[in-house]
Design a protein around this motif. Structure first.
Motif, PDB file in Angstrom:
ATOM      1  N   ALA A   4     125.783  56.220   1.312  1.00  5.66           N
ATOM      2  CA  ALA A   4     124.805  56.341   0.237  1.00  5.66           C
ATOM      3  C   ALA A   4     123.816  55.183   0.265  1.00  5.66           C
ATOM      4  CB  ALA A   4     125.520  56.388  -1.109  1.00  5.66           C
ATOM      5  N   ARG A   5     122.570  55.481  -0.081  1.00  6.76           N
ATOM      6  CA  ARG A   5     121.512  54.477  -0.164  1.00  6.76           C
ATOM      7  C   ARG A   5     121.090  54.354  -1.621  1.00  6.76           C
ATOM      8  NH1 ARG A   5     117.968  51.693   2.875  1.00  6.76           N
ATOM      9  NH2 ARG A   5     115.781  51.559   2.295  1.00  6.76           N
ATOM     10  N   LEU A   6     121.055  53.124  -2.129  1.00  6.08           N
ATOM     11  CA  LEU A   6     120.705  52.842  -3.513  1.00  6.08           C
ATOM     12  C   LEU A   6     119.333  52.193  -3.567  1.00  6.08           C
ATOM     13  CD1 LEU A   6     121.449  52.554  -6.557  1.00  6.08           C
ATOM     14  CD2 LEU A   6     122.476  50.348  -5.948  1.00  6.08           C
ATOM     15  N   LEU A   7     118.400  52.809  -4.301  1.00  7.98           N
ATOM     16  CA  LEU A   7     117.052  52.284  -4.459  1.00  7.98           C
ATOM     17  C   LEU A   7     116.902  51.737  -5.874  1.00  7.98           C
ATOM     18  CD1 LEU A   7     114.967  55.160  -2.794  1.00  7.98           C
ATOM     19  CD2 LEU A   7     116.296  53.329  -1.705  1.00  7.98           C
ATOM     20  N   ILE A   8     116.560  50.453  -5.981  1.00  6.46           N
ATOM     21  CA  ILE A   8     116.404  49.792  -7.275  1.00  6.46           C
ATOM     22  C   ILE A   8     114.917  49.607  -7.530  1.00  6.46           C
ATOM     23  CG2 ILE A   8     117.048  47.789  -8.678  1.00  6.46           C
ATOM     24  CD1 ILE A   8     118.991  47.397  -5.949  1.00  6.46           C
ATOM     25  N   PHE A   9     114.387  50.283  -8.525  1.00  7.82           N
ATOM     26  CA  PHE A   9     112.972  50.180  -8.869  1.00  7.82           C
ATOM     27  C   PHE A   9     112.825  49.126  -9.960  1.00  7.82           C
ATOM     28  CE2 PHE A   9     112.731  53.769  -6.261  1.00  7.82           C
ATOM     29  CZ  PHE A   9     111.403  54.011  -5.957  1.00  7.82           C
ATOM     30  N   ALA A  10     112.076  48.059  -9.660  1.00  9.86           N
ATOM     31  CA  ALA A  10     112.067  46.913 -10.563  1.00  9.86           C
ATOM     32  C   ALA A  10     110.720  46.206 -10.548  1.00  9.86           C
ATOM     33  CB  ALA A  10     113.168  45.925 -10.160  1.00  9.86           C
ATOM     34  N   LYS A  11     110.495  45.450 -11.621  1.00  7.71           N
ATOM     35  CA  LYS A  11     109.375  44.527 -11.735  1.00  7.71           C
ATOM     36  C   LYS A  11     109.936  43.160 -12.097  1.00  7.71           C
ATOM     37  CE  LYS A  11     106.125  48.007 -13.477  1.00  7.71           C
ATOM     38  NZ  LYS A  11     105.251  48.396 -14.617  1.00  7.71           N
ATOM     39  N   ALA A  94     111.100  59.684   0.228  1.00  7.42           N
ATOM     40  CA  ALA A  94     110.578  59.976   1.570  1.00  7.42           C
ATOM     41  C   ALA A  94     110.981  58.895   2.565  1.00  7.42           C
ATOM     42  CB  ALA A  94     109.057  60.102   1.516  1.00  7.42           C
ATOM     43  N   ASP A  95     111.076  57.649   2.114  1.00  7.42           N
ATOM     44  CA  ASP A  95     111.474  56.544   2.993  1.00  7.42           C
ATOM     45  C   ASP A  95     112.938  56.633   3.422  1.00  7.42           C
ATOM     46  OD1 ASP A  95     108.964  55.449   2.704  1.00  7.42           O
ATOM     47  OD2 ASP A  95     109.582  53.848   1.333  1.00  7.42           O
ATOM     48  N   SER A  96     113.752  57.350   2.657  1.00  4.30           N
ATOM     49  CA  SER A  96     115.202  57.349   2.862  1.00  4.30           C
ATOM     50  C   SER A  96     115.623  58.425   3.854  1.00  4.30           C
ATOM     51  CB  SER A  96     115.923  57.577   1.535  1.00  4.30           C
ATOM     52  OG  SER A  96     115.597  56.565   0.603  1.00  4.30           O
ATOM     53  N   PRO A  97     116.652  58.156   4.642  1.00  4.18           N
ATOM     54  CA  PRO A  97     117.156  59.186   5.550  1.00  4.18           C
ATOM     55  C   PRO A  97     117.873  60.287   4.778  1.00  4.18           C
ATOM     56  CG  PRO A  97     118.595  57.276   5.588  1.00  4.18           C
ATOM     57  CD  PRO A  97     117.421  56.898   4.742  1.00  4.18           C
ATOM     58  N   ASN A  98     118.107  61.402   5.428  1.00  2.00           N
ATOM     59  CA  ASN A  98     118.891  62.460   4.806  1.00  2.00           C
ATOM     60  C   ASN A  98     120.284  61.945   4.465  1.00  2.00           C
ATOM     61  OD1 ASN A  98     116.814  64.338   4.997  1.00  2.00           O
ATOM     62  ND2 ASN A  98     117.513  65.146   6.951  1.00  2.00           N
ATOM     63  N   GLY A  99     120.812  62.430   3.353  1.00  2.00           N
ATOM     64  CA  GLY A  99     122.106  61.975   2.866  1.00  2.00           C
ATOM     65  C   GLY A  99     122.005  61.557   1.417  1.00  2.00           C
ATOM     66  N   GLY A 142     120.801  60.637  -8.654  1.00  2.00           N
ATOM     67  CA  GLY A 142     121.186  60.679  -7.257  1.00  2.00           C
ATOM     68  C   GLY A 142     121.102  62.088  -6.716  1.00  2.00           C
ATOM     69  N   VAL A 143     120.793  62.198  -5.438  1.00  2.00           N
ATOM     70  CA  VAL A 143     120.667  63.506  -4.816  1.00  2.00           C
ATOM     71  C   VAL A 143     121.082  63.409  -3.356  1.00  2.00           C
ATOM     72  CG1 VAL A 143     118.246  63.145  -4.136  1.00  2.00           C
ATOM     73  CG2 VAL A 143     119.082  65.483  -4.525  1.00  2.00           C
ATOM     74  N   ASN A 144     121.635  64.474  -2.843  1.00  2.00           N
ATOM     75  CA  ASN A 144     121.897  64.573  -1.408  1.00  2.00           C
ATOM     76  C   ASN A 144     120.627  65.095  -0.745  1.00  2.00           C
ATOM     77  OD1 ASN A 144     124.644  63.722  -0.868  1.00  2.00           O
ATOM     78  ND2 ASN A 144     125.291  65.445  -2.138  1.00  2.00           N
ATOM     79  N   LYS A 145     119.879  64.177  -0.154  1.00  2.00           N
ATOM     80  CA  LYS A 145     118.618  64.557   0.478  1.00  2.00           C
ATOM     81  C   LYS A 145     118.888  65.395   1.719  1.00  2.00           C
ATOM     82  CE  LYS A 145     114.488  62.662   2.675  1.00  2.00           C
ATOM     83  NZ  LYS A 145     113.803  61.443   3.164  1.00  2.00           N
ATOM     84  N   ARG A 146     118.117  66.446   1.861  1.00  2.00           N
ATOM     85  CA  ARG A 146     118.252  67.339   3.008  1.00  2.00           C
ATOM     86  C   ARG A 146     116.904  67.995   3.277  1.00  2.00           C
ATOM     87  NH1 ARG A 146     117.991  72.157   0.613  1.00  2.00           N
ATOM     88  NH2 ARG A 146     118.880  72.465  -1.479  1.00  2.00           N
ATOM     89  N   PRO A 147     116.711  68.549   4.463  1.00  2.00           N
ATOM     90  CA  PRO A 147     115.454  69.251   4.739  1.00  2.00           C
ATOM     91  C   PRO A 147     115.273  70.423   3.775  1.00  2.00           C
ATOM     92  CG  PRO A 147     116.641  68.802   6.776  1.00  2.00           C
ATOM     93  CD  PRO A 147     117.583  68.458   5.660  1.00  2.00           C
TER      94      PRO A 147
END
Length: 201
Positions: A4-11, A94-99, A142-147
């Motif tokens: 899993a990839r965790l993206l933290i959106f912050a200022k 879009a930057d993240s790989p599938n998964g 969270g989402v399982n990114k896929r084509p």
């Protein structure tokens, strides 16, 4: 399954930049203090989770800041990019790989490493997961990114009672969804007052 990839959106917790709604009710100095507090608690949860995490920062000059170590030096940093929140979250996806891909902000002071690990486990059995916020938004998605995944953040009414429902409506109708514990976001003076009172009980 891919990790899993965790993206933290912050200022950064800078006066006039972070917690503008809170500043309107409590003043810029107090809003900065609270922004620093919630950011530090979020980073503590991320460090404890041992997830593959990345910071998505705004504005771009925050990429070069240290904030006294609150931005963990081991986390890669990326620009959120220009545009609306819809566009910036879309860039992260879009930057993240599938998964499995997880998104969090820094507004939920009760977030923990256990919450983040629970979200990862949920995506092992579901297509998407939400950490609902009391105001109708979410502290985690969270989402399982896929084509072939449709645009997930289009036409979302951000910062309001319909936010979670709008993102949910963008998911395929067949998507298996999981819900985590509901937490409180701190966006304005009333939120902070309610959260603080609950901690004193």
């Amino acid at each position: 399954m891919r990790r899993a990839r965790l993206l933290i959106f912050a200022k950064p917790p800078r006066m006039g930049l972070a917690k503008t709604r809170l500043a309107a009710g409590m003043g810029r100095t107090e809003a900065r203090r609270i922004a620093h507090f919630t950011l530090a608690r979020t980073m503590r949860a991320v460090r404890g989770s041992s997830l593959d995490a990345a910071l998505y920062l705004a504005p771009d000059r925050a990429l070069d800041e240290t904030l006294g170590g609150i931005w963990p030096p081991f986390l890669p940093r990326f620009s959120q990019g220009p545009g609306t929140l819809t566009e910036r979250l879309g860039k992260g996806l879009a930057d993240s790989p599938n998964g499995p891909v997880l998104f969090i902000g820094t507004d939920a002071p009760d977030i923990s490493a256990a919450h983040l690990r629970c979200a990862v486990r949920a995506l092992q059995r579901h297509d998407a997961v939400f950490g609902p916020a009391e105001d109708g938004g979410f502290w985690l998605f969270g989402v399982n990114k896929r084509p072939g995944l449709p645009p997930l953040f289009d036409n979302v009414r951000w910062s309001g009672p319909h936010t979670l429902a709008d993102v949910r409506a963008n998911l395929p109708s067949s998507a298996r969804l999981a819900l985590l514990q509901t937490l409180q976001d701190v966006d304005d003076r009333n939120d902070w007052k309610r959260w603080s009172q609950n901690k004193l009980r």
